[in-house]
Design a protein around this motif. Structure first.
Motif, PDB file in Angstrom:
ATOM      1  N   PRO A 302       0.841  -1.207   0.000  1.00 36.60           N
ATOM      2  CA  PRO A 302       0.000   0.000   0.000  1.00 36.60           C
ATOM      3  C   PRO A 302       0.871   1.250   0.000  1.00 36.60           C
ATOM      4  O   PRO A 302       2.032   1.222   0.434  1.00 36.60           O
ATOM      5  N   ARG A 303       0.327   2.317  -0.507  1.00 40.72           N
ATOM      6  CA  ARG A 303       1.067   3.570  -0.536  1.00 40.72           C
ATOM      7  C   ARG A 303       1.381   4.062   0.878  1.00 40.72           C
ATOM      8  O   ARG A 303       2.432   4.633   1.132  1.00 40.72           O
ATOM      9  N   TRP A 304       0.474   3.803   1.793  1.00 36.01           N
ATOM     10  CA  TRP A 304       0.595   4.286   3.167  1.00 36.01           C
ATOM     11  C   TRP A 304       1.191   3.194   4.042  1.00 36.01           C
ATOM     12  O   TRP A 304       0.742   2.041   4.004  1.00 36.01           O
ATOM     13  N   SER A 305       2.212   3.521   4.836  1.00 41.66           N
ATOM     14  CA  SER A 305       2.842   2.550   5.727  1.00 41.66           C
ATOM     15  C   SER A 305       2.564   2.952   7.166  1.00 41.66           C
ATOM     16  O   SER A 305       3.013   4.010   7.626  1.00 41.66           O
ATOM     17  N   ALA A 306       1.852   2.119   7.902  1.00 45.25           N
ATOM     18  CA  ALA A 306       1.509   2.440   9.284  1.00 45.25           C
ATOM     19  C   ALA A 306       2.749   2.563  10.160  1.00 45.25           C
ATOM     20  O   ALA A 306       2.869   3.488  10.968  1.00 45.25           O
TER      21      ALA A 306
END
Length: 551
Positions: A302-306
């Protein structure tokens, strides 16, 4: 990454063996220094102020972890434990003993490296965008073309003894990170309305004592015609370039003296003269080379990394580093890591053997085994998962490689200057260090924003001062060093040559002068306006008034 074929291995080994024999003859006295000089320069060995300097080629700035480890070994075994990365995407060793040079070349050959075409009046090491193959804005990876040009130019019988040295830069992105407009030939990739890719060919750029921005001789050259067209340019240069005066021998002088239109017509006539030109060999070879530059097997992320976002929230220092030193990657879930070789008060571009090994380790563990040398004397990990960024940063912190100043006032470009170079007229390193300390406060750097400060220790401009937003040139004035300041330079797609502000400054005055210039910028800038835009809007007047108000 490109791998040597049988010819490459044989070519480099034969050259190394030749140079070993030449070195032995020099050490025995069978060759004089005058006789030896052209031979050593063909192998990247210079005689500097204190010792020999070896310049190692890093074609298109790309390294593997294994190659970086070998560079560390050379620094440790045959130098003083460090190397200096340059604006030409090379590495230099400044403390080489002549008797060791052949062994160093052997060590380089073990990892498919050499020092050929890093000196002399030939086509030098081809450079490119240090984000190539990773950049979000890239049309195509330009490195296969860079490798094709390396092979084409290596020992080319027509172009081994040119009127003067010759430099080619290639970029595959609309935003120029390769400074193509200030090279002898600059190549910039475009896509036409039909979706085909082709090259804008720019000729006659360069810095040094006569800085010039190149002119476009072809707006769109189909890729399969590239080698033939460049041969036409080189033949025109070889035919008309001056050999009676080295200061007027670069191709930029030829283009300037006969005019851009006349030069273009000469090139087109030479290109048309080729008998039934075929590009079949070039196309086949480019396809073979391109296979070596196939992108890594990126994970679907995903583009977003937690974990990345949480680490930024928990650690302000990491958040600042991430903001300044990461570049946008073309694949979701990845980032480009720019490792600054500019710690506070450090020597720009220097890295110790231990630091090189840390960077090699990070490339192998987290970066698909790739590193790049940048034009700004930094190192790049082009393919790092966002999930791994905090771990990478922690390792960089331990190695003193986590300066969060990429593209800011602390990210200073500087040549070795009079501390090492026999051609220099003033020191660059102490000036860079004093400016670095002046702007050590991270809040001040962030307030100033994007900025390029470039320093050269002589008119040859190895620090690219002409295209710094703020350029500093060290000169000798009646036996004393003084420094000329220019403003408004750029090496990007909006390339420009900086304008001299006025009288020069003593070395100890330069950092304060830069502070005055930047305070003036902060006073006059419009919201969100970067330094170069402010200067171009206002011109030199407010900066001159502030700088020389008490003169």
């Amino acid at each position: 990454m490109y791998r040597y074929d049988e010819f490459d291995h044989q070519f480099v080994r034969e050259r190394t063996n030749q140079f070993r024999n030449q070195t032995e003859r020099r050490l025995s006295g069978a060759l004089t220094e005058d006789e030896f000089r052209p031979l050593r320069l063909m192998n990247g060995l210079y005689l500097q102020l204190h010792a020999y300097m070896l310049r190692v080629a890093i074609p298109y700035g790309t390294l593997s972890g294994r190659q970086m480890r070998q560079l560390a070994l050379i620094a440790e075994k045959w130098d003083k434990g460090y190397g200096h990365f340059t604006t030409r995407q090379n590495i230099q060793y400044n403390w080489i003993k002549l008797e060791d040079a052949p062994d160093i070349l052997d060590a380089l050959a073990e990892v498919e490296m050499h020092a050929i075409q890093t000196s002399g009046n030939c086509i030098r090491n081809v450079t490119t965008d240090h984000w190539a193959g990773a950049a979000a804005d890239e049309i195509a990876d330009p490195r296969p073309v860079g490798e094709l040009l390396r092979q084409w130019s290596s020992l080319h019988p027509e172009f081994s003894f040119l009127p003067r040295k010759f430099k080619i830069a290639v970029t595959g992105a609309p935003h120029d990170r390769a400074a193509v407009k200030v090279h002898d030939i600059g190549l910039r990739l475009h896509r036409n309305d039909a979706g085909e890719i082709g090259w804008e060919v720019i000729v006659g750029g360069g810095l040094g004592r006569t800085p010039m921005v190149g002119v476009t001789v072809r707006d769109f050259l189909p890729q399969h015609e590239l080698v033939g067209y460049l041969e036409a340019i080189m033949r025109v240069y070889n035919l008309y370039g001056r050999r009676d005066n080295k200061y007027k021998a670069r191709i930029k002088i030829l283009v300037h003296e006969i005019g851009a239109e006349k030069f273009k017509s000469e090139v087109e006539a030479e290109y048309a003269r080729r008998p039934h030109p075929t590009t079949e060999v070039e196309e086949r070879e480019l396809a073979r080379i391109a296979a070596y530059f196939a992108p890594p097997a990126f994970e679907k992320l995903p583009r977003w990394s937690a974990s990345f976002e949480e680490a930024k929230l928990a650690n302000p220092d990491f958040a600042r580093w991430a903001k300044n030193n990461l570049g946008p990657h073309r694949v979701d879930g990845y980032a480009i890591v720019n490792i600054s070789l500019k710690p506070e008060g450090g020597i720009p571009g220097d890295a110790t053997a231990d630091q090189m090994r840390v960077m090699a380790d990070l490339a192998e563990r987290f970066g698909n085994d790739e590193l790049r040398v940048s034009h700004a004397q930094n190192i790049v990990l082009p393919h790092v998962k966002k999930d791994d960024l905090f771990t990478v940063w922690q390792a960089l912190v331990k190695a003193d490689l986590a300066a969060a100043n990429y593209g800011l006032a602390g990210d200073i470009i500087a040549c070795p200057g009079l501390d090492y170079c026999a051609l220099a007229t003033a020191r660059s390193i102490p000036v860079a260090q004093s400016i670095s300390r002046k702007f050590a406060d991270s809040r001040k750097q962030d307030e100033i924003g994007k900025l390029k400060i470039n320093i050269s220790g002589c008119i040859n401009a190895c620090g690219h001062h002409h295209v710094g937003h703020i350029g500093i040139l060290g000169l000798d004035k009646k036996g004393e060093e003084f420094y000329q300041i220019t403003l408004g330079g750029s090496s990007a797609e909006n390339a420009s040559i900086g304008t001299i502000l006025g009288p020069g400054f003593a070395g100890h005055e330069v950092a304060d002068a830069i502070e005055t210039i930047l305070d003036t910028y902060l006073k006059h800038r419009e919201p969100g306006e970067e330094f170069l835009a402010t200067y171009r809007r206002l011109g030199a007047k407010p900066f001159k008034e502030a700088l020389y108000a008490t003169a």
